[in-house]
Design an enzyme around this catalytic site. Structure first.
Site, PDB file in Angstrom:
ATOM      1  CB  SER A 181      45.958  71.351  31.324  1.00 36.65           C
ATOM      2  OG  SER A 181      46.895  72.156  30.632  1.00 36.65           O
ATOM      3  CE1 TYR A 182      49.240  75.603  31.026  1.00 35.98           C
ATOM      4  CE2 TYR A 182      48.773  77.931  30.710  1.00 35.98           C
ATOM      5  CZ  TYR A 182      49.480  76.792  30.375  1.00 35.98           C
ATOM      6  OH  TYR A 182      50.433  76.854  29.386  1.00 35.98           O
ATOM      7  N   GLY A 183      45.605  74.616  36.297  1.00 39.91           N
ATOM      8  CA  GLY A 183      44.725  74.664  37.460  1.00 39.91           C
ATOM      9  C   GLY A 183      45.429  74.228  38.715  1.00 39.91           C
ATOM     10  NE  ARG A 207      41.082  79.889  41.256  1.00 40.65           N
ATOM     11  CZ  ARG A 207      40.016  80.483  41.797  1.00 40.65           C
ATOM     12  NH1 ARG A 207      38.809  80.067  41.476  1.00 40.65           N
ATOM     13  NH2 ARG A 207      40.170  81.450  42.667  1.00 40.65           N
ATOM     14  CB  SER A 208      44.658  79.576  34.387  1.00 41.94           C
ATOM     15  OG  SER A 208      45.125  80.682  33.649  1.00 41.94           O
TER      16      SER A 208
END
Length: 465
Positions: free
Chosen positions: A194-196, A204-205
């Site tokens: 969910s890191y994006g 994206r992460s």
């Protein structure tokens, strides 16, 4: 009774890669396609099948002794050999079966053997001798499946626009940070699907870390442990959806398996039926070899005991629990989380050890954090100076900065802190937290100063009891 699958531990896999480091990049490239095929086949094997090392591949059929002899005998004295036959740099009249046997034995003896546990530990120590020189050690977690550096790197900001203002122009700096951290001996990088950017759902992460892993010039990169988290999205209501999430993370990271797969949060507070599907799904991903160890995030002691009982029934160890743990968030000490982790043999990972920047001394009531952080922590800022003054006093005596004091406090609490890093200056500052420890008196002094603040930072809304 369900059959157990035999595994090589991640420590052994890492050491196997470490020992093979002197091999040329070309040789590793030639083997990579066969390696992927071999490991993909292993992940689909039956429960009774032994999982092979990622660096192993199926050997091609070798010519028989008679074929080798005939081929060598038909060759000229210049040792010209037909394709498929062994190359023998000896005159044909000296070729005998005994000689071929001896050469075969010599070649076999020269092949590297799978490292023993002692060799694996020694290889790991060589790779991380920089940390060892500082008196630091790797911590084994997950029944020895992984060995983590004393401090990791949190990568929430690597790709997040909403909270951290990420832009793609930052990528070269982030890559430099990654390379320098790996070379310094940091082997734990925490991320999440969910890191994006934008709506936060594009991972994206994970994509950035996958790129940085492939391009990292450090010889220590083979020892990196990626820890990713699978969000409990409303549509992840089946075990298969969690397995699919693990496969998607592997694809974004460019890896066939992730070292540490974690449930990002528990749905026990609002959707208990979904919770069981999440448990079953991550255990399935572990059994399929998509993740090498299982971790959790934002679980309290009550829910932690429930999932531990479930995983124990499946013969799956829980390696880590990640919670918000810092001088302004000491609830893990007070609500039984730390005590439960210690009892169950689960390593505590401390996320946000700098309290999202509050413990760096950068912010005050006159200069609050930007955006959402400023609103969330507005009640903490007024009483904060007393704690910061205590940290500064200890820092002056030791020649350390506020971030180094805050991170070292987490180390003294026997946790693995994962501060976020966006610049080389931040990385160098954080690395200064290693190689020393606060005294018991200093820790007690900081604890007392934190209590006087009288305010705790808000907890994750998904944190369970």
């Amino acid at each position: 009774a369900p059959r157990r699958r035999t595994r090589m531990t991640a420590t052994s896999l890492t050491a196997a890669r470490i020992i093979a480091l002197p091999a040329t990049a070309a040789r590793r490239g030639d083997r990579s396609s066969r390696d992927r095929s071999s490991r993909a086949s292993a992940s689909r094997s039956d429960d009774d099948e032994v999982r092979s090392s990622p660096s192993s591949s199926t050997p091609s059929s070798a010519p028989s002794r008679r074929a080798a002899l005939l081929s060598a005998a038909s060759a000229s004295a210049s040792a010209v050999v037909l394709p498929g036959a062994p190359t023998l740099a000896i005159p044909s009249y000296n070729v005998t079966l005994a000689k071929l046997d001896k050469e075969a034995r010599d070649r076999h003896a020269a092949q590297p053997l799978a490292p023993t546990q002692e060799q694996a530990k020694a290889a790991t120590k060589r790779i991380y001798k920089g940390l060892a020189a500082q008196g630091e050690e790797l911590t084994a977690v997950g029944a020895g499946a992984l060995s983590l550096s004393p401090m990791g790197i949190g990568t929430w900001s690597w790709g997040n626009q909403f909270v951290w203002g990420y832009d793609e122009s930052m990528d070269p700096v982030l890559q430099s940070v990654f390379n320098a951290a790996v070379d310094a001996g940091v082997n734990l990088f925490d991320t999440a699907d969910s890191y994006g950017t934008g709506n936060g759902l594009d991972g994206r992460s994970e994509v950035l870390i996958g790129t940085f892993l492939r391009q990292c010039p450090s010889t220590k990169v083979d020892g990196v442990c990626v820890a990713t988290k699978f969000a409990a999205y409303p549509w992840r209501i089946t075990r298969e959806s969690v397995v699919r999430a693990a496969r998607d993370s592997c694809e974004r990271l460019g890896k066939e398996s992730v070292e540490l797969g974690q449930l990002h949060w528990s749905t026990g507070n609002y959707q208990p039926l979904q919770e069981r599907a999440l448990w079953g799904g991550i255990a399935d991903a572990y059994d399929l070899g998509l993740i090498k160890a299982i971790g959790l995030s934002n679980y309290g002691p009550k829910q932690l005991r429930k999932i531990h009982a479930y995983m124990s029934g499946r013969g799956v160890p829980i390696a880590t629990l990640q919670v918000q743990y810092h001088l302004l968030s000491r609830f893990p000490e007070l609500n039984g989380t730390r005590e439960t982790c210690d009892e169950l043999g689960i390593r505590t990972i401390a996320y946000s050890p700098l309290a999202l920047g509050l413990l760096t001394g950068k912010y005050s009531t006159e200069n609050p954090p930007p955006g959402l952080r400023g609103f969330a922590y507005k009640d903490v800022l007024p009483p904060l100076p007393g704690l910061l003054d205590c940290m500064r006093a200890i820092g002056r005596e030791r020649g350390k900065t506020l971030p180094q004091i805050a991170i070292n406090w987490c180390l003294c609490k026997d946790t693995t802190p994962i501060p976020g890093v966006k610049t080389m200056r931040q990385l160098e500052d954080n690395l200064g937290a290693l190689g020393w420890r606060l005294s018991e008196g200093e820790v007690a002094e900081l604890d007392a100063a934190a209590e006087k603040v009288g305010r705790s930072t808000s907890q994750n809304i998904f944190q369970t009891a």
